[in-house]
Design a protein around this motif. Sequence first.
Motif, mmCIF file in Angstrom:
data_model
loop_
_atom_site.group_PDB
_atom_site.id
_atom_site.type_symbol
_atom_site.label_atom_id
_atom_site.label_comp_id
_atom_site.label_asym_id
_atom_site.label_seq_id
_atom_site.Cartn_x
_atom_site.Cartn_y
_atom_site.Cartn_z
ATOM 1 N N UNK A 135 1.122 -0.911 0.368
ATOM 2 C CA UNK A 135 0.140 -0.252 -0.081
ATOM 3 C C UNK A 135 0.806 1.406 0.267
ATOM 4 N N UNK A 136 2.124 1.264 1.153
ATOM 5 C CA UNK A 136 2.902 2.356 0.733
ATOM 6 C C UNK A 136 3.421 2.308 -0.756
ATOM 7 N N UNK A 137 3.709 1.640 -1.710
ATOM 8 C CA UNK A 137 4.466 1.985 -2.906
ATOM 9 C C UNK A 137 2.644 2.415 -3.627
ATOM 10 N N UNK A 138 2.115 1.832 -3.989
ATOM 11 C CA UNK A 138 0.577 2.908 -4.969
ATOM 12 C C UNK A 138 0.945 4.015 -3.740
ATOM 13 N N UNK A 139 1.063 3.963 -2.732
ATOM 14 C CA UNK A 139 1.247 5.863 -2.513
ATOM 15 C C UNK A 139 2.546 6.222 -3.234
ATOM 16 N N UNK A 140 3.773 6.037 -3.266
ATOM 17 C CA UNK A 140 5.239 6.253 -3.635
ATOM 18 C C UNK A 140 4.279 6.739 -4.860
ATOM 19 N N UNK A 141 4.073 5.484 -5.530
ATOM 20 C CA UNK A 141 4.406 5.871 -7.138
ATOM 21 C C UNK A 141 3.000 6.911 -7.876
ATOM 22 N N UNK A 142 2.307 7.451 -6.804
ATOM 23 C CA UNK A 142 1.809 8.519 -7.792
ATOM 24 C C UNK A 142 2.872 9.795 -7.518
ATOM 25 N N UNK A 143 4.196 10.042 -7.142
ATOM 26 C CA UNK A 143 5.182 10.938 -7.397
ATOM 27 C C UNK A 143 6.123 10.855 -8.530
ATOM 28 N N UNK A 144 5.657 9.615 -9.058
ATOM 29 C CA UNK A 144 7.198 10.000 -10.405
ATOM 30 C C UNK A 144 6.901 10.680 -11.130
ATOM 31 N N UNK A 145 7.927 10.593 -11.553
ATOM 32 C CA UNK A 145 7.666 12.142 -13.024
ATOM 33 C C UNK A 145 8.765 13.621 -11.795
ATOM 34 N N UNK A 146 8.103 13.179 -10.516
ATOM 35 C CA UNK A 146 8.270 14.639 -10.201
ATOM 36 C C UNK A 146 9.722 15.677 -9.771
ATOM 37 N N UNK A 147 9.976 16.608 -9.936
ATOM 38 C CA UNK A 147 11.138 16.888 -9.165
ATOM 39 C C UNK A 147 12.822 16.631 -10.161
ATOM 40 N N UNK A 148 13.792 17.465 -9.226
ATOM 41 C CA UNK A 148 14.932 16.869 -10.010
ATOM 42 C C UNK A 148 15.233 15.523 -10.106
ATOM 43 N N UNK A 149 16.689 15.409 -10.158
ATOM 44 C CA UNK A 149 17.135 14.063 -10.594
ATOM 45 C C UNK A 149 17.743 13.192 -9.047
ATOM 46 N N UNK A 150 18.171 14.692 -8.172
ATOM 47 C CA UNK A 150 17.893 14.091 -6.740
ATOM 48 C C UNK A 150 16.580 13.527 -6.282
ATOM 49 N N UNK A 151 15.536 14.831 -6.421
ATOM 50 C CA UNK A 151 14.269 14.329 -5.787
ATOM 51 C C UNK A 151 13.965 12.379 -6.448
ATOM 52 N N UNK A 152 13.788 12.279 -7.752
ATOM 53 C CA UNK A 152 13.792 11.099 -8.255
ATOM 54 C C UNK A 152 14.075 10.186 -7.366
ATOM 55 N N UNK A 153 15.477 10.104 -7.495
ATOM 56 C CA UNK A 153 15.921 9.236 -6.965
ATOM 57 C C UNK A 153 16.298 8.896 -5.798
ATOM 58 N N UNK A 154 15.461 10.729 -4.797
ATOM 59 C CA UNK A 154 15.255 9.116 -3.794
ATOM 60 C C UNK A 154 14.030 8.570 -3.505
ATOM 61 N N UNK A 155 12.978 8.855 -4.608
ATOM 62 C CA UNK A 155 11.953 8.225 -4.962
ATOM 63 C C UNK A 155 12.182 7.113 -4.761
#
Length: 217
Positions: A135-155
């Motif tokens: 269920x956490x993964x379902x929440x997190x994938x909603x943020x795919x494509x967000x932000x700069x490279x550092x933000x995307x790598x963190x996700x």
Amino acid sequence: MTPEQYAANIARALDVQDQSVRLQAAMAAGTHPHPDLLETLVRRCGVEPDFFVRETLAWALTRLPADDVLPRVQRELASKNIQARTQALHVLSKVGDERAWPWITPEFLHDADDDLARTAWRAAAALAPQSQHGSLADELVEEFGRGDAGTQMALSVALLGLGDAAVPAVRSAIRSQDAAVTEHARATDLLRTRPELAFDGAVEEAKRIVALGGPGA
């Protein structure tokens, strides 16, 4: 020196302008932990400008009993000060006590501030019980494509930390009609199957695959 005097000395040292003095004080607080330091350390986390001092303050808090630290840090999650909220999430991830898992709400995971959101992703991945990984993964994938490279790598790192439970959500995101989401999801999946890739390399490979095969390639 009494505990009260010791705590007062640490508090004064953490408030001086010299970063090296503040760092030494934070190190002393962790090396010689005492419950009287809890309030000082938590409050300083919310205003400390130096990254290394903040990291040391967080470490010092982990040296205190979790039963004392958790309820005090939880209060910071409601602060109007964004640094206080961010550092509270960071401390919770460092303490690593699953009792704090319910406090990592979707509002934190989808916060508009990239630094706070990144910290929430790390905390959630560290604290979520195994039964909640999907269920956490379902929440997190909603943020795919967000932000700069550092933000995307963190996700991506947060999702990879959830293991196989995250695979269905990531694979579903690969089929998105949004190219940025598809590329990020594909890069995350590549990092899972080819851990030798650096994140930048995974992103480039994902872009190539999408360009050749379409959004759901």
